[in-house]
Design a protein around this motif. Structure first.
Motif, PDB file in Angstrom:
ATOM      1  N   CYS A  11       0.860  -1.172   0.000  1.00  0.00           N
ATOM      2  CA  CYS A  11       0.000   0.000   0.000  1.00  0.00           C
ATOM      3  C   CYS A  11       0.903   1.231   0.000  1.00  0.00           C
ATOM      4  N   VAL A  12       0.631   2.171  -0.886  1.00  0.00           N
ATOM      5  CA  VAL A  12       1.462   3.376  -0.962  1.00  0.00           C
ATOM      6  C   VAL A  12       0.568   4.609  -0.996  1.00  0.00           C
ATOM      7  N   HIS A  13       0.793   5.516  -0.072  1.00  0.00           N
ATOM      8  CA  HIS A  13       0.011   6.755  -0.125  1.00  0.00           C
ATOM      9  C   HIS A  13       0.779   7.910   0.498  1.00  0.00           C
ATOM     10  N   GLY A  14       0.225   9.079   0.328  1.00  0.00           N
ATOM     11  CA  GLY A  14       0.937  10.305   0.668  1.00  0.00           C
ATOM     12  C   GLY A  14       1.188  10.510   2.159  1.00  0.00           C
ATOM     13  N   ARG A  15       0.465   9.791   3.021  1.00  0.00           N
ATOM     14  CA  ARG A  15       0.657  10.000   4.447  1.00  0.00           C
ATOM     15  C   ARG A  15       1.792   9.160   5.022  1.00  0.00           C
ATOM     16  N   MET A  16       2.356   8.324   4.157  1.00  0.00           N
ATOM     17  CA  MET A  16       3.422   7.460   4.660  1.00  0.00           C
ATOM     18  C   MET A  16       4.740   8.207   4.693  1.00  0.00           C
ATOM     19  N   LYS A  17       5.644   7.732   5.516  1.00  0.00           N
ATOM     20  CA  LYS A  17       7.010   8.252   5.490  1.00  0.00           C
ATOM     21  C   LYS A  17       7.607   7.913   4.145  1.00  0.00           C
ATOM     22  N   SER A  18       8.498   8.756   3.681  1.00  0.00           N
ATOM     23  CA  SER A  18       8.959   8.513   2.320  1.00  0.00           C
ATOM     24  C   SER A  18       9.793   7.234   2.224  1.00  0.00           C
ATOM     25  N   GLU A  19      10.420   6.819   3.314  1.00  0.00           N
ATOM     26  CA  GLU A  19      11.154   5.543   3.261  1.00  0.00           C
ATOM     27  C   GLU A  19      10.182   4.388   3.021  1.00  0.00           C
ATOM     28  N   ASP A  20       9.069   4.427   3.757  1.00  0.00           N
ATOM     29  CA  ASP A  20       8.090   3.352   3.614  1.00  0.00           C
ATOM     30  C   ASP A  20       7.500   3.337   2.211  1.00  0.00           C
ATOM     31  N   LYS A  21       7.245   4.537   1.732  1.00  0.00           N
ATOM     32  CA  LYS A  21       6.709   4.650   0.383  1.00  0.00           C
ATOM     33  C   LYS A  21       7.678   4.005  -0.604  1.00  0.00           C
ATOM     34  N   GLU A  22       8.931   4.403  -0.465  1.00  0.00           N
ATOM     35  CA  GLU A  22       9.933   3.901  -1.395  1.00  0.00           C
ATOM     36  C   GLU A  22      10.095   2.390  -1.285  1.00  0.00           C
ATOM     37  N   TYR A  23       9.996   1.904  -0.065  1.00  0.00           N
ATOM     38  CA  TYR A  23      10.119   0.464   0.136  1.00  0.00           C
ATOM     39  C   TYR A  23       9.013  -0.258  -0.627  1.00  0.00           C
ATOM     40  N   GLY A  24       7.784   0.206  -0.453  1.00  0.00           N
ATOM     41  CA  GLY A  24       6.643  -0.387  -1.151  1.00  0.00           C
ATOM     42  C   GLY A  24       6.813  -0.311  -2.659  1.00  0.00           C
ATOM     43  N   MET A  25       7.218   0.874  -3.115  1.00  0.00           N
ATOM     44  CA  MET A  25       7.423   1.064  -4.552  1.00  0.00           C
ATOM     45  C   MET A  25       8.477   0.089  -5.075  1.00  0.00           C
ATOM     46  N   ARG A  26       9.534  -0.074  -4.272  1.00  0.00           N
ATOM     47  CA  ARG A  26      10.630  -0.912  -4.736  1.00  0.00           C
ATOM     48  C   ARG A  26      10.194  -2.378  -4.840  1.00  0.00           C
ATOM     49  N   LEU A  27       9.481  -2.844  -3.799  1.00  0.00           N
ATOM     50  CA  LEU A  27       8.983  -4.220  -3.851  1.00  0.00           C
ATOM     51  C   LEU A  27       8.180  -4.444  -5.134  1.00  0.00           C
ATOM     52  N   PHE A  28       7.353  -3.465  -5.423  1.00  0.00           N
ATOM     53  CA  PHE A  28       6.481  -3.597  -6.586  1.00  0.00           C
ATOM     54  C   PHE A  28       7.305  -3.542  -7.872  1.00  0.00           C
ATOM     55  N   LYS A  29       8.212  -2.596  -7.901  1.00  0.00           N
ATOM     56  CA  LYS A  29       9.021  -2.400  -9.088  1.00  0.00           C
ATOM     57  C   LYS A  29       9.881  -3.627  -9.388  1.00  0.00           C
ATOM     58  N   GLU A  30      10.379  -4.266  -8.316  1.00  0.00           N
ATOM     59  CA  GLU A  30      11.225  -5.436  -8.514  1.00  0.00           C
ATOM     60  C   GLU A  30      10.404  -6.705  -8.735  1.00  0.00           C
ATOM     61  N   GLY A  31       9.104  -6.545  -8.795  1.00  0.00           N
ATOM     62  CA  GLY A  31       8.256  -7.693  -9.079  1.00  0.00           C
ATOM     63  C   GLY A  31       7.997  -8.576  -7.872  1.00  0.00           C
ATOM     64  N   LYS A  32       8.376  -8.088  -6.671  1.00  0.00           N
ATOM     65  CA  LYS A  32       8.195  -8.902  -5.471  1.00  0.00           C
ATOM     66  C   LYS A  32       6.815  -8.708  -4.858  1.00  0.00           C
ATOM     67  N   ALA A  33       6.120  -7.670  -5.255  1.00  0.00           N
ATOM     68  CA  ALA A  33       4.731  -7.494  -4.835  1.00  0.00           C
ATOM     69  C   ALA A  33       3.845  -7.624  -6.069  1.00  0.00           C
ATOM     70  N   HIS A  34       2.663  -8.181  -5.869  1.00  0.00           N
ATOM     71  CA  HIS A  34       1.780  -8.417  -7.011  1.00  0.00           C
ATOM     72  C   HIS A  34       0.776  -7.309  -7.208  1.00  0.00           C
ATOM     73  N   ILE A  35       0.367  -6.739  -6.076  1.00  0.00           N
ATOM     74  CA  ILE A  35      -0.657  -5.701  -6.163  1.00  0.00           C
ATOM     75  C   ILE A  35      -0.174  -4.476  -5.416  1.00  0.00           C
ATOM     76  N   MET A  36      -0.363  -3.316  -6.008  1.00  0.00           N
ATOM     77  CA  MET A  36      -0.095  -2.094  -5.285  1.00  0.00           C
ATOM     78  C   MET A  36      -1.405  -1.331  -5.126  1.00  0.00           C
TER      79      MET A  36
END
Ligand code: ADP
Ligand code: MG
Length: 700
Positions: free
Chosen positions: A520-545
């Motif tokens: 889950c990625v949204h504007g209220r998250m810390k930017s590290e958490d956001k980036e972590y989520g984005m990275r998982l998704f980008k690297e194909g390790k998450a299926h749904i964002m």
């Protein structure tokens, strides 16, 4: 454009109170203001209906009959006066919420009247609130027109008895008193050559037409005049600016550009990219400051064009910067550029709000001594501490997210204005671009990189949610990734976050680890958490964002091939199109699924239908313009349409606008400063337009 600077308070029958109301409510102060307050439509009053014919579908109706009785209804402060009005076929109520005393005094029981108004239905009974009333005897003697002009009025005016009828009377009074023709406002040679109605005739006919044809001709003349004035103003500004500002000359194509183009680019540029690069290179070498808007649908390859332009700046000894509206987007650009520039001696860095102090200081120092070549960032780039040694080119991505003032600050970071390339994925319809960005040069990438399959778009009602999830599961099992986007709107932020959380919880229930990973990625998250989520998704390790619209702009994840938009009815067309553009970047078939509730407004239904029918951003932009009107187009809210249009309509009058543009170009190519006697009226027209309205265009 002033015929008589006369204050309307001296008009016959006006009086200071009415004059004050008109000034306050509509800005009408002079006689000229009054005459230039055009009707927005005309109602044909040749037909008189019977009361039995009244139906809810009629917007206006005209009846002939008698008042049989007055009565009062309602309690003290909310009392209304009601008159029963009858003809041979039935009876209807006339209702007044204000001015009961005056009404009772003015209209008598038993006298025959012609009344006119908008019928409303309560139960089985019809009523008309605040009707226009005229003794039938007078009505019959009325000469002239049966087309009644309607003026847009405010509630305040209505409750003070200023109706369209009042306007009509005031204006016919003016015409009667003013028999001499009103002076022409366009040069005679233009009026003649373009076969326009004269100013005098157009003004008289627009308010008191005898038939539809007269309305059309008068409207055409007045619209043309209005649009011509705007185009002249914009085009003159452009000429003025290019005379005033010398641009840096990027005369040579050097090492960096050539090595990148010949050795590193792994694919062929599309024809459109090549054409646009040529246009940009011509600008950069011209000795004039470039101000170019680069339009291209999402995924059309604008970033590459920006990069190559920046390399040209570097080759000529200048620095470049790229500004993006969000942190996610900025860091994505930074990553893309770093990848593409690997192996080239280019120093690149990223500056955002979350850049640490130490790193920031080092960056700023190397920016100032020139050892840093390209800086990518967010609004953080605008701060005063950011100083360049030699800034030559500014690229602004997704320009509509930035306000004018912000752009101005960037512009001032150089001794001389740098070249500006503004990139937008919001296709702006031609007519609007000509007005909004009339002084910018526009390049369009109208061709997608090869191998893309058109996205398939479907509309699902919420009740079919399970079927939708079934579809997602099938696609995920095939190796695809999915975006699920929730609306996030400031006014309803709290509720929107709740919907997002609930949605996220629901999805994780259905798609459980270890088989499935949902982020889950949204504007209220810390930017590290956001980036972590984005990275998982980008690297194909998450299926749904699951995300809010933070991913709206620019995110590039080729393996994501499904975009689910929740509460799609709440998004505007261009936003829907932007979101859909997040998928369809890889070689796989992509899908966009629009989820809505059952209850859809007509407009929402239209938006959804358009999305299902077409992928073409320009068609969508045109439809958006028609549905919403130009002031409201997404992507222009920040600048808004800077012109107060009295009669022309950008959505509908594209042809007249184009024509006005051509005429303005002809006039100026012959007489750039409007110095010739024959253009005296045009010069005066320019003077009377408020220059402050246009300042924004200097800095876009
Ligand atoms: P935009 O900024 O217009 O949305 P991008 O520049 O991000 O588009 O390009 C989208 C994707 O297409 C990127 O992955 C990019 O590398 C790729 N791309 C760009 N131009 C071409 C091309 N001519 N041929 C193939 N792929 C391209
Ligand atoms: Mg982009």
């Amino acid at each position: 454009m002033n015929y008589q600077p006369d204050d309307i308070k001296f008009l016959k029958g006006m009086g200071p109170r009415r004059a004050e109301l008109l000034a306050k409510e509509l800005g009408i102060i002079t006689l000229n203001d009054l005459l230039r307050y055009y009707p927005y439509k005309y109602i044909d009053r040749t037909k008189i209906y019977t009361i039995s014919e009244v139906s809810a579908s009629q917007t206006y109706i005209q009846l002939r009959g008698r008042i049989v009785a007055f009565r009062k209804e309602g309690v003290k402060y909310r009392q209304r006066l009601v008159a029963s009005f009858e003809d041979l076929t039935g009876s209807i109520d006339l209702v007044w919420f204000q001015g009961a005393k005056w009404v009772e005094k003015s209209y008598q029981v038993g006298v025959e009247y012609v009344i006119f108004g908008r019928p409303a239905q309560f139960g089985r009974k019809f009523s008309i609130a605040h009707p226009e009333i005229e003794p039938a005897a007078l009505f019959e003697n009325q000469v002239g027109t049966s087309l009644y002009p309607q003026y847009s009025l405010t509630e305040k005016l209505r409750s003070n008895y200023i109706s369209s009828k009042t306007f009509q009377k005031m204006i016919s009074g003016v015409f009667q008193a003013h028999k001499a023709p009103f002076p022409e406002t366009l040069p005679a040679y233009l009026v003649e050559k373009l076969r326009l109605m004269s100013a005098d005739e157009a003004l008289r006919k627009i308010h008191l037409p005898a038939n539809d044809n007269e309305i059309k001709k008068a409207q055409y003349r007045l619209k043309f005049e209005e649009l011509l004035a705007i185009q002249l103003k914009i085009l003159r500004q452009k000429v003025g600016r290019s005379e005033y500002f010398k641009g840096f000359v990027f005369g040579k194509v050097g090492q960096l550009f050539n090595r990148f183009y010949k050795e590193m680019l792994s694919f062929e540029l599309t024809g459109a990219q090549k054409r646009v690069m040529k246009e940009i290179r011509a600008d950069l070498g011209s000795g004039r400051q470039m101000n170019r808007l680069l339009q291209g649908d999402v995924g059309s390859g604008k970033t590459l064009v920006a990069l190559m332009s920046m390399l040209l700046a570097l080759d000529n000894g200048y620095q470049a910067c790229l500004m993006a509206p969000t942190e996610i987007l900025a860091s994505q650009h930074y990553n893309t550029l770093s990848d593409m520039l690997k192996g080239l001696p280019v120093q690149l860095s990223l500056l955002t709000g979350s850049t640490r102090k130490k790193a920031r200081e080092a960056q700023l120092a190397s920016l100032q001594d020139g050892s840093l070549h390209i800086i990518v960032g967010t609004h953080a780039l605008l701060e005063d501490t950011v100083q360049f040694r030699r800034l030559g080119l500014v690229v602004i991505d997704e320009q509509h997210r930035f306000g004018v003032a912000q752009r101005a600050r960037l512009w001032k970071k150089s001794s001389e204005p740098p070249h500006i390339l503004v990139m937008t994925a919001t296709p702006i319809p031609r007519t609007l671009a000509m007005t909004l960005y009339g002084d910018l040069d526009v390049s369009v990438i109208d061709e997608m990189p090869p191998g893309r399959k058109p996205i398939q778009t479907y509309h699902y009602f919420d009740s079919k949610r399970l079927a939708m999830y079934g579809f997602l599961r099938k696609q995920i099992d095939r190796g695809q990734q999915v975006f699920i986007v929730y609306p996030l709107i400031e006014e309803s932020e709290k509720l929107d976050y709740i919907a997002l959380e609930e949605g996220y919880a629901g999805v994780t229930e259905l798609f459980k680890p270890p088989e499935y990973v949902v982020v889950c990625v949204h504007g209220r998250m810390k930017s590290e958490d956001k980036e972590y989520g984005m990275r998982l998704f980008k690297e194909g390790k998450a299926h749904i964002m699951v995300a809010t619209t933070v991913i709206e702009v620019g995110v590039d994840i080729p393996n994501a091939s499904i975009m689910v938009i929740e509460s799609a009815e709440r998004f505007g067309l261009s936003q829907l199109h932007q979101l859909r553009g997040r998928v369809g970047r890889g070689a796989d078939q992509s899908y966009c699924i629009l989820m809505t509730g059952y209850k859809l407004s007509n407009e929402a239904k239209k938006r959804i239908d358009i999305m299902v029918q077409t992928n073409d951003g320009f068609i969508i932009a045109e439809e958006d313009l028609k549905l919403r009107g130009p002031g409201d187009i997404e992507g222009t809210q920040q600048s808004g349409v800077p012109f107060d249009l009295k009669i022309a309509n950008l959505a509908r009058d594209g042809q007249i606008l184009q024509y006005a543009r051509n005429v303005a170009e002809d006039v100026l190519s012959e007489d750039p400063h409007l110095k010739e006697p024959k253009n005296k009226l045009l010069a005066r027209m320019m003077d009377s337009m408020q220059s402050s309205q246009f300042d924004w265009s200097l800095i876009s």
